[in-house]
Design a protein around this motif. Structure first.
Motif, PDB file in Angstrom:
ATOM      1  N   LYS A 159       0.703  -1.280  -0.006  1.00 40.45           N
ATOM      2  CA  LYS A 159       0.007  -0.045   0.071  1.00 40.45           C
ATOM      3  C   LYS A 159       0.929   1.251  -0.106  1.00 40.45           C
ATOM      4  O   LYS A 159       0.514   2.364  -0.787  1.00 40.45           O
ATOM      5  N   ARG A 160       1.782   1.168   0.807  1.00 43.54           N
ATOM      6  CA  ARG A 160       3.060   2.338   0.969  1.00 43.54           C
ATOM      7  C   ARG A 160       3.568   2.441  -0.608  1.00 43.54           C
ATOM      8  O   ARG A 160       3.556   3.635  -1.035  1.00 43.54           O
ATOM      9  N   GLN A 161       3.794   1.339  -0.968  1.00 49.07           N
ATOM     10  CA  GLN A 161       4.440   1.715  -2.463  1.00 49.07           C
ATOM     11  C   GLN A 161       3.619   2.404  -3.325  1.00 49.07           C
ATOM     12  O   GLN A 161       3.869   3.325  -4.293  1.00 49.07           O
ATOM     13  N   TYR A 162       2.370   1.759  -3.734  1.00 49.09           N
ATOM     14  CA  TYR A 162       1.634   2.255  -4.417  1.00 49.09           C
ATOM     15  C   TYR A 162       0.960   3.836  -4.196  1.00 49.09           C
ATOM     16  O   TYR A 162       0.979   4.639  -5.036  1.00 49.09           O
ATOM     17  N   GLN A 163       0.988   4.226  -2.782  1.00 51.14           N
ATOM     18  CA  GLN A 163       0.566   5.716  -2.477  1.00 51.14           C
ATOM     19  C   GLN A 163       1.854   6.335  -2.978  1.00 51.14           C
ATOM     20  O   GLN A 163       1.473   7.764  -3.325  1.00 51.14           O
ATOM     21  N   LEU A 164       3.118   5.944  -2.807  1.00 48.40           N
ATOM     22  CA  LEU A 164       4.198   6.767  -3.049  1.00 48.40           C
ATOM     23  C   LEU A 164       4.260   7.034  -4.558  1.00 48.40           C
ATOM     24  O   LEU A 164       4.513   8.155  -5.244  1.00 48.40           O
ATOM     25  N   GLN A 165       3.868   6.000  -5.430  1.00 49.28           N
ATOM     26  CA  GLN A 165       3.992   6.095  -6.700  1.00 49.28           C
ATOM     27  C   GLN A 165       2.598   6.946  -7.266  1.00 49.28           C
ATOM     28  O   GLN A 165       2.960   7.808  -8.274  1.00 49.28           O
ATOM     29  N   LEU A 166       1.636   7.023  -6.586  1.00 48.22           N
ATOM     30  CA  LEU A 166       0.328   7.514  -6.886  1.00 48.22           C
ATOM     31  C   LEU A 166       0.742   9.124  -6.633  1.00 48.22           C
ATOM     32  O   LEU A 166       0.104  10.075  -7.344  1.00 48.22           O
ATOM     33  N   ASN A 167       1.427   9.331  -5.599  1.00 44.52           N
ATOM     34  CA  ASN A 167       1.396  10.840  -5.110  1.00 44.52           C
ATOM     35  C   ASN A 167       2.793  11.503  -5.670  1.00 44.52           C
ATOM     36  O   ASN A 167       3.223  12.430  -5.119  1.00 44.52           O
ATOM     37  N   ARG A 184       5.363  10.894 -11.783  1.00 43.60           N
ATOM     38  CA  ARG A 184       4.964   9.479 -11.913  1.00 43.60           C
ATOM     39  C   ARG A 184       4.728   9.161 -13.506  1.00 43.60           C
ATOM     40  O   ARG A 184       4.306  10.170 -14.273  1.00 43.60           O
ATOM     41  N   ASN A 213      -0.840  -1.493  -9.779  1.00 44.76           N
ATOM     42  CA  ASN A 213      -1.439  -1.835  -8.519  1.00 44.76           C
ATOM     43  C   ASN A 213      -1.418  -3.411  -8.287  1.00 44.76           C
ATOM     44  O   ASN A 213      -2.371  -4.083  -9.127  1.00 44.76           O
TER      45      ASN A 213
END
Length: 135
Positions: free
Chosen positions: A51-59, A63, A69
């Motif tokens: 989840k943290r990896q996805y949030q870092l990529q999203l924000n 990007r 995901n």
């Protein structure tokens, strides 16, 4: 007089005869062994990392256009590409396949045949005149 420990909600809970006991409150369903706690903690840690990896990529301001995901990819694969290993042909599914596959075809064939037979009967009796005839 010694004060007794307060009774928790789980100890006070009595299951209704119409409703089963929730798994969180049923002592027979949960395992309190250290190995199961450790395994659950590892699963939660993996989920948190993903989840943290996805949030870092999203924000990320720079990007890439497509963000993968992994959970969504697994879900889509299980939903679309992996249907037949989990599908079991049973009498019910076979019946439903026949009803929804052949049923409409047979229904419309019968409707058209009965309508044609009725029209031909009226033509032979002279009660119906064909609106357009090539012959």
């Amino acid at each position: 007089m010694a004060s007794e420990a307060p009774v928790t909600a789980a100890e006070r809970y009595r299951p209704n005869r119409f409703v089963s006991l929730p798994a969180e409150l049923d002592r027979n369903t949960f395992d309190v062994s250290p190995e199961s706690r450790r395994a659950e903690a590892e699963r939660l840690a993996i989920r948190a990392r993903l989840k943290r990896q996805y949030q870092l990529q999203l924000n990320n301001p720079n990007r890439p256009p497509v963000i993968e995901n992994p959970a969504l990819t697994r879900w889509v694969y299980a939903r679309t590409h992996n249907v037949y290993p989990t599908f079991r042909p049973t009498p019910k599914t076979s019946f439903l396949g026949l009803v929804f596959g052949l049923g409409p075809l047979l229904f419309w064939a019968a409707v058209f045949k009965f309508e044609r037979d009725h029209r031909e009967k009226l033509i032979k009796e002279g009660k119906y005149e064909r609106p357009f005839s090539l012959f």
